[in-house]
Structures are given as C-alpha cells and as structure tokens.
Scaffold this motif. Sequence first.
Motif, PDB file in Angstrom:
ATOM      1  N   VAL A  37       0.853  -1.189   0.000  1.00  0.00           N
ATOM      2  CA  VAL A  37       0.000   0.000   0.000  1.00  0.00           C
ATOM      3  C   VAL A  37       0.892   1.243   0.000  1.00  0.00           C
ATOM      4  O   VAL A  37       1.759   1.399   0.860  1.00  0.00           O
ATOM      5  N   VAL A  38       0.665   2.100  -0.993  1.00  0.00           N
ATOM      6  CA  VAL A  38       1.463   3.318  -1.161  1.00  0.00           C
ATOM      7  C   VAL A  38       0.529   4.515  -1.358  1.00  0.00           C
ATOM      8  O   VAL A  38      -0.678   4.347  -1.483  1.00  0.00           O
ATOM      9  N   GLY A  39       1.118   5.684  -1.432  1.00  0.00           N
ATOM     10  CA  GLY A  39       0.323   6.884  -1.687  1.00  0.00           C
ATOM     11  C   GLY A  39      -0.218   6.902  -3.112  1.00  0.00           C
ATOM     12  O   GLY A  39       0.242   6.168  -3.984  1.00  0.00           O
ATOM     13  N   SER A  40      -1.188   7.778  -3.353  1.00  0.00           N
ATOM     14  CA  SER A  40      -1.856   7.827  -4.660  1.00  0.00           C
ATOM     15  C   SER A  40      -0.922   8.246  -5.794  1.00  0.00           C
ATOM     16  O   SER A  40      -1.218   8.000  -6.958  1.00  0.00           O
ATOM     17  N   SER A  41       0.215   8.836  -5.474  1.00  0.00           N
ATOM     18  CA  SER A  41       1.197   9.208  -6.495  1.00  0.00           C
ATOM     19  C   SER A  41       2.236   8.106  -6.702  1.00  0.00           C
ATOM     20  O   SER A  41       3.134   8.245  -7.528  1.00  0.00           O
ATOM     21  N   GLY A  42       2.135   7.042  -5.907  1.00  0.00           N
ATOM     22  CA  GLY A  42       3.124   5.972  -5.966  1.00  0.00           C
ATOM     23  C   GLY A  42       4.225   6.129  -4.936  1.00  0.00           C
ATOM     24  O   GLY A  42       5.119   5.303  -4.843  1.00  0.00           O
ATOM     25  N   ALA A  43       4.150   7.208  -4.137  1.00  0.00           N
ATOM     26  CA  ALA A  43       5.187   7.473  -3.136  1.00  0.00           C
ATOM     27  C   ALA A  43       5.016   6.571  -1.921  1.00  0.00           C
ATOM     28  O   ALA A  43       3.900   6.293  -1.484  1.00  0.00           O
ATOM     29  N   ILE A  44       6.137   6.148  -1.376  1.00  0.00           N
ATOM     30  CA  ILE A  44       6.158   5.390  -0.135  1.00  0.00           C
ATOM     31  C   ILE A  44       6.231   6.401   1.004  1.00  0.00           C
ATOM     32  O   ILE A  44       7.095   7.275   1.015  1.00  0.00           O
ATOM     33  N   SER A  45       5.332   6.266   1.969  1.00  0.00           N
ATOM     34  CA  SER A  45       5.277   7.196   3.099  1.00  0.00           C
ATOM     35  C   SER A  45       6.523   7.078   3.960  1.00  0.00           C
ATOM     36  O   SER A  45       7.032   5.979   4.189  1.00  0.00           O
TER      37      SER A  45
END
Length: 112
Positions: free
Chosen positions: A58-66
Amino acid sequence: MDIAEFHAAVYDVVRQIPPAKVTSYGHIAKLIGMPNYSRHVGQALKWASLDTIPWQRVVGSSGAISSRGPGTNGAQRQREALEAEGVEVTVGRTGDFRVDLQTFGWWIWPRW
C-alpha cells in the motif's frame, strides 16, 4: 461501521493485493465503501500484524512510499519488502521512494 469493522475491512482488502503489485490508501478506502477515509486506512495499517498483512503493498496515490516519520526506517523496510517481491522502487527528485503505478498498480472496482 465501527473501528474494529473498519480495520477488518482494510485488512481483508490488503490481503487480496497480489505479490508484486501495489495499490493506494485511497483505493482501499473506496473498496470498503469509505472513500473519504484514506488516512484512516494508513492508521489501520499502522496497527496491523506485519506477519499476516502485506502492508508493504500500500502506497500513496502518487506511488510514493510514506516516510513514517523521523527516526524510523519504515520507508526503507517497505522498499526492501517490495523489491523482494519484484516491484521496482525508484528514488524521486526529493529523495522519496516511488513505485510506478502504471506498471505495478492493482486496481479493482467495487460493485455498488
């Protein structure tokens, strides 16, 4: 839906994400019928049993890892777990870790 039901619904969806695929917090929120609760999905995963829930998918909607806050290595652990599954993780311009959602995204649509 109470908090226990919410967490159970989140975990049920996260368990369905196939290896080498990722989806967003927001997509999970939509799938469980709570489209405005993507931040709560992140909180639910914070309390997940890391041995039974593939939280790394599960990642952010932009593909970024929190980043998971200062002093933690959560983003690095997530990167390593994803790479072990065959997901390519790149470093963005600001030094954040990113996943190409076009290539590795998992999207299903609810039946409302």
